[in-house]
Motif scaffolding. Structure first.
Motif, PDB file in Angstrom:
ATOM      1  N   VAL A  68       0.885  -1.361   0.091  1.00  0.00           N
ATOM      2  CA  VAL A  68      -0.050   0.032   0.074  1.00  0.00           C
ATOM      3  C   VAL A  68       1.038   1.148   0.144  1.00  0.00           C
ATOM      4  CG1 VAL A  68      -1.546   1.468   1.460  1.00  0.00           C
ATOM      5  CG2 VAL A  68      -2.032  -1.026   0.879  1.00  0.00           C
ATOM      6  N   ARG A  69       1.903   1.239   0.603  1.00  0.00           N
ATOM      7  CA  ARG A  69       2.732   2.554   0.917  1.00  0.00           C
ATOM      8  C   ARG A  69       3.670   3.002  -0.493  1.00  0.00           C
ATOM      9  NH1 ARG A  69       4.949   2.322   7.265  1.00  0.00           N
ATOM     10  NH2 ARG A  69       2.754   3.231   7.944  1.00  0.00           N
ATOM     11  N   SER A  70       3.861   1.429  -1.355  1.00  0.00           N
ATOM     12  CA  SER A  70       4.595   1.754  -2.560  1.00  0.00           C
ATOM     13  C   SER A  70       3.626   2.272  -3.364  1.00  0.00           C
ATOM     14  CB  SER A  70       5.036   0.432  -2.865  1.00  0.00           C
ATOM     15  OG  SER A  70       6.085  -0.279  -2.036  1.00  0.00           O
ATOM     16  N   ALA A  71       2.430   1.633  -3.449  1.00  0.00           N
ATOM     17  CA  ALA A  71       1.321   2.292  -4.342  1.00  0.00           C
ATOM     18  C   ALA A  71       0.798   3.741  -3.990  1.00  0.00           C
ATOM     19  CB  ALA A  71       0.305   1.490  -4.144  1.00  0.00           C
ATOM     20  N   ARG A  72       0.721   4.048  -2.532  1.00  0.00           N
ATOM     21  CA  ARG A  72       0.551   5.480  -2.327  1.00  0.00           C
ATOM     22  C   ARG A  72       1.615   6.375  -2.689  1.00  0.00           C
ATOM     23  NH1 ARG A  72      -2.691   9.531  -1.526  1.00  0.00           N
ATOM     24  NH2 ARG A  72      -2.598  10.647   0.393  1.00  0.00           N
ATOM     25  N   PHE A 125       8.826  12.176  -2.780  1.00  0.00           N
ATOM     26  CA  PHE A 125       8.807  10.877  -3.420  1.00  0.00           C
ATOM     27  C   PHE A 125       9.706   9.912  -2.866  1.00  0.00           C
ATOM     28  CE2 PHE A 125       9.468   7.990  -7.339  1.00  0.00           C
ATOM     29  CZ  PHE A 125       8.262   7.417  -7.154  1.00  0.00           C
ATOM     30  N   ILE A 126      10.879  10.387  -2.496  1.00  0.00           N
ATOM     31  CA  ILE A 126      12.079   9.615  -1.838  1.00  0.00           C
ATOM     32  C   ILE A 126      11.553   9.310  -0.374  1.00  0.00           C
ATOM     33  CG2 ILE A 126      14.299   9.620  -0.776  1.00  0.00           C
ATOM     34  CD1 ILE A 126      15.118  11.420  -3.321  1.00  0.00           C
ATOM     35  N   ALA A 127      10.942  10.249   0.354  1.00  0.00           N
ATOM     36  CA  ALA A 127      10.627   9.865   1.685  1.00  0.00           C
ATOM     37  C   ALA A 127       9.525   8.860   1.856  1.00  0.00           C
ATOM     38  CB  ALA A 127      10.136  11.159   2.244  1.00  0.00           C
ATOM     39  N   ASP A 128       8.357   8.882   0.791  1.00  0.00           N
ATOM     40  CA  ASP A 128       7.401   7.864   0.780  1.00  0.00           C
ATOM     41  C   ASP A 128       8.004   6.945   0.341  1.00  0.00           C
ATOM     42  OD1 ASP A 128       5.639  10.155   1.476  1.00  0.00           O
ATOM     43  OD2 ASP A 128       5.029  10.341  -0.795  1.00  0.00           O
ATOM     44  N   LEU A 129       8.939   6.434  -0.332  1.00  0.00           N
ATOM     45  CA  LEU A 129       9.363   5.183  -0.823  1.00  0.00           C
ATOM     46  C   LEU A 129      10.014   4.537   0.294  1.00  0.00           C
ATOM     47  CD1 LEU A 129      10.362   5.810  -4.621  1.00  0.00           C
ATOM     48  CD2 LEU A 129       8.331   4.347  -3.773  1.00  0.00           C
ATOM     49  N   ASP A 130      10.927   5.386   0.949  1.00  0.00           N
ATOM     50  CA  ASP A 130      11.728   5.146   2.174  1.00  0.00           C
ATOM     51  C   ASP A 130      10.673   4.618   3.328  1.00  0.00           C
ATOM     52  OD1 ASP A 130      14.080   4.884   3.427  1.00  0.00           O
ATOM     53  OD2 ASP A 130      13.247   6.207   4.931  1.00  0.00           O
ATOM     54  N   VAL A 131       9.416   5.189   3.398  1.00  0.00           N
ATOM     55  CA  VAL A 131       8.790   4.535   4.325  1.00  0.00           C
ATOM     56  C   VAL A 131       8.062   3.288   3.805  1.00  0.00           C
ATOM     57  CG1 VAL A 131       6.412   4.976   5.530  1.00  0.00           C
ATOM     58  CG2 VAL A 131       7.943   6.894   5.328  1.00  0.00           C
TER      59      VAL A 131
END
Length: 248
Positions: A68-72, A125-131
Motif C-alpha cells: 500500500v505504501r509503495s502504491a501510495r 517521493f523519496i521519503a514516501d518510498l523510504d517509508v
C-alpha cells in the motif's frame, strides 16, 4: 499522465506477483482488497498499520502495508504532477500516451511551480518510498501470503478526492467480459515479492536522489517549461510570462 502513472502503479503491484496464485485468507487480505477497490489506499495504510501493530509477527499485514505504501507513493506523485500540469503542452507526451488519454489527463488550470518546489516534490517521493521500504523490511523471512483482485483497483490520480470510473485503473490491464466489464485478475503475493518490491523502490529512490545530488537549475530554466506549462523560470520571464498572467 493518468494512464502513464496508472501503468507504473500497476506494474509495481503486479509484475512481481504473476506466479501461480496462492490462496490467502485473513484480515490483511480483506483490508487490502477493500481499500484498493474503493480507491482509499491512504485509509488502508492506517488500518494495516493498526493490524501490524497488534502483532509484530503478522507478516501478512506488514506485506500489505509495504504494498500500500509503495502504491501510495506513486499516487501522491501523480497528484503532484497533475497539480502542476505535467506534460500538458508537450508534443512528446502526447505521442507517448496518445491524444485521447492525454486530453483526459490534462489539467487546464495548473498551479505555478518553481525549481525549489520540483526538488521538494522529488524529496517527498523519496521519503514516501523510504517509508514503504521500511514496511517491507519488517516482513523479513517470515512467511506471508496475500491474494488480491487487481481488476478492481482504483486510485485518486488527480487528488480531487472523488474516486469515479475514470480512476478505475484496474480496467487498463484486465480482460473484459462480453458486457465490457473487467474480469477478475487475481495476483498472489508472498515474502519473496516483498524483497523484489524493496529493490524496485530503492532503484526509484536512487534515480530521484541522483537528480537531487546536483544543481540542475540551468536545465530547469532552459527546458522544464516544456513539461510544466507554468514553470517559474528565466525562460518564462524572457517570454514575458509569469505565474499570474498565464493562460492555457
Amino acid at each position: 499522465m493518468r494512464k502513464f502513472i496508472s501503468l507504473i502503479i500497476v506494474a509495481s503491484l503486479s509484475s512481481f506477483g504473476l506466479s501461480a496464485p496462492v490462496r490467502a485468507e485473513g484480515a490483511a487480505t480483506e483490508l487490502l482488497q477493500k481499500y484498493l477497490a474503493n480507491g482509499r489506499i491512504g485509509e488502508a495504510d492506517e488500518q494495516l498499520l493498526s493490524l501490524a501493530s497488534q502483532a509484530t509477527d503478522n507478516a501478512d499485514a506488514q506485506l500489505g502495508l509495504g504494498l500500500v505504501r509503495s502504491a501510495r507513493a506513486f499516487e501522491k506523485l501523480s497528484q503532484s504532477l497533475y497539480r502542476y500540469g505535467f506534460g500538458s503542452k508537450s508534443d512528446g507526451y502526447e505521442m507517448f500516451l496518445g491524444r485521447v488519454p492525454s486530453e483526459v489527463a490534462k489539467n487546464h488550470d495548473p498551479e505555478p511551480i518553481t525549481y525549489e518546489q520540483f526538488r521538494d516534490l522529488l524529496a517527498t517521493f523519496i521519503a514516501d518510498l523510504d517509508v514503504a521500504d521500511k514496511a517491507l523490511t519488517a516482513v523479513g523471512a517470515k512467511p506471508a501470503k496475500l491474494e488480491v483482485d487487481l481488476s478492481v483497483a482504483r486510485f485518486d490520480w488527480n487528488g480531487d478526492g472523488n474516486v469515479g470510473s475514470e480512476d478505475h485503473i484496474g480496467s487498463i490491464f484486465s480482460d473484459k467480459d462480453e458486457s465490457g466489464e473487467a474480469v477478475p485478475f487475481i495476483v498472489g503475493f508472498d515474502s519473496a515479492d516483498a524483497k523484489w518490491l524493496q529493490g524496485y523502490d530503492n532503484l526509484l529512490m536512487a534515480v530521484a536522489k541522483a537528480w537531487l545530488s546536483h544543481d540542475f537549475s540551468e536545465s530547469w530554466n532552459g527546458s522544464f517549461s516544456v513539461v510544466f506549462p507554468r514553470a517559474v523560470s528565466t525562460m518564462s520571464q524572457a517570454n514575458g510570462k509569469n505565474a499570474e498572467d498565464y493562460t492555457m
